[in-house]
Design a protein around this motif. Sequence first.
Motif, PDB file in Angstrom:
ATOM      1  N   CYS A   1      43.040  36.308  30.597  1.00  0.00           N
ATOM      2  CA  CYS A   1      42.190  35.903  29.474  1.00  0.00           C
ATOM      3  C   CYS A   1      42.908  36.164  28.146  1.00  0.00           C
TER       4      CYS A   1
ATOM      5  N   CYS B   1      39.473  38.560  20.840  1.00  0.00           N
ATOM      6  CA  CYS B   1      38.994  37.297  21.417  1.00  0.00           C
ATOM      7  C   CYS B   1      37.654  36.992  20.772  1.00  0.00           C
TER       8      CYS B   1
ATOM      9  N   CYS C   1      39.570  39.497  32.324  1.00  0.00           N
ATOM     10  CA  CYS C   1      38.844  39.377  31.060  1.00  0.00           C
ATOM     11  C   CYS C   1      38.027  40.636  30.786  1.00  0.00           C
TER      12      CYS C   1
ATOM     13  N   CYS D   1      35.787  40.998  28.373  1.00  0.00           N
ATOM     14  CA  CYS D   1      34.390  40.666  28.048  1.00  0.00           C
ATOM     15  C   CYS D   1      33.598  40.419  29.324  1.00  0.00           C
TER      16      CYS D   1
HETATM   17 FE1  FES Z   1      38.110  37.403  27.941  1.00  0.00          FE
HETATM   18 FE2  FES Z   1      37.076  38.358  25.643  1.00  0.00          FE
HETATM   19  S1  FES Z   1      38.741  39.148  26.817  1.00  0.00           S
HETATM   20  S2  FES Z   1      36.623  36.463  26.607  1.00  0.00           S
END
Ligand code: FES
Length: 355
Positions: A235, A255, A310, A312
């Motif tokens: 990501c 991000c 990722c 998030c």
């Molecule tokens: Fe993947 Fe934020 S690190 S969307």
Amino acid sequence: MDAPLALLAELTHRCPLRCPYCSNPVELTRAAQELTTGEWARVFDEAAALGCLQVHLSGGEPLARRDIAEIIAAARAAGLYTNLITAGVTLDAAKLAELQAAGLDHVQLSVQDAGAAGAERIGGLPGAHARKRDAARAVTGAGLPLTINAVVHRQNLHNLPALIDLALDWGARRLEVAHVQYYGWALANRAALLPPRDMLDAATRVVEEARLRLKGRLVIDYVVPDYHAVRPKACMGGWGRRFLAVSPAGRILPCHAAETIPGIVFPSVRETSLRDAWEGSDAFNRFRGTAWMPAPCRGCEHAERDWGGCRCQAAALTGHAAATDPACALSPDHHLLGAALAEAGAPDFTYRQFG
Ligand code: FES
Ligand code: SF4
């Protein structure tokens, strides 16, 4: 440490559309908190000095900013390639001429579905589809390169062949077919949006066939969903490695969805330079490289390829941003994706709105 390649400038959260998969945070920033024209100009200068080559002007709807032409001019003056990411419903030939004169290089136009009825149900704005088509004509008429962004999910994926035809018909050189990524509003609408495996596989075959058939006419980028994966995506190319975003209120983010992670204080452009944030802040250094990784990422042969997936998504699904992304089959939380898929199939959306 590498320089960031691109800056995502989220100019505003205001938008005439109400897409249920919007990547903006559930808590939207109001106009009074937005950065001023002068603050954005300083951000662009700092980004260029840091090594950024291009800026993606996004939102919400960047055209909701009355000073959008001045913002584009400031980005151009900083030496950045300017890409406008827009829903297009307020973009006519006169506005486009003004933006082009200010230094606009490229336009990315979002479409919600191939036909007006479906598109306007998903975007929540009657009349939007024809206005987008007119915006596309204005862009190509002005000689600017056009990319169509199509966010796909279980309620429009069956129309992918028609979306590809639409991109050709509207004069795009590039089509980005992006499966919904599940943070923020999209996470709230996951049961209505997640496609089943057979639907995903059929769409992937459509993309592969179209890429061959349309070689030289249309480039198709394809972003696949994580929920059917066995390995996560890298990501953002890795946290704090390639990418930098600034929110409408001036938060400097690794991000666009980073503010969904609880417990991290992101620096503000009103107090910190982009360079200090990029090089020295806890927010950027916390998940940089591999030293922060827990098992099973720690020592994994893929660690420098996917950077643990990722942050998030890990935070959204497990409550811990430092956890291995559950999209990885080696994650102890991988079963969460199967559970979400089993619950998918809800018909109705919760539309994006200011709370
Ligand atoms: Fe993947 Fe934020 S690190 S969307
Ligand atoms: Fe990537 Fe971590 Fe899975 Fe290894 S364990 S493949 S590094 S997410």
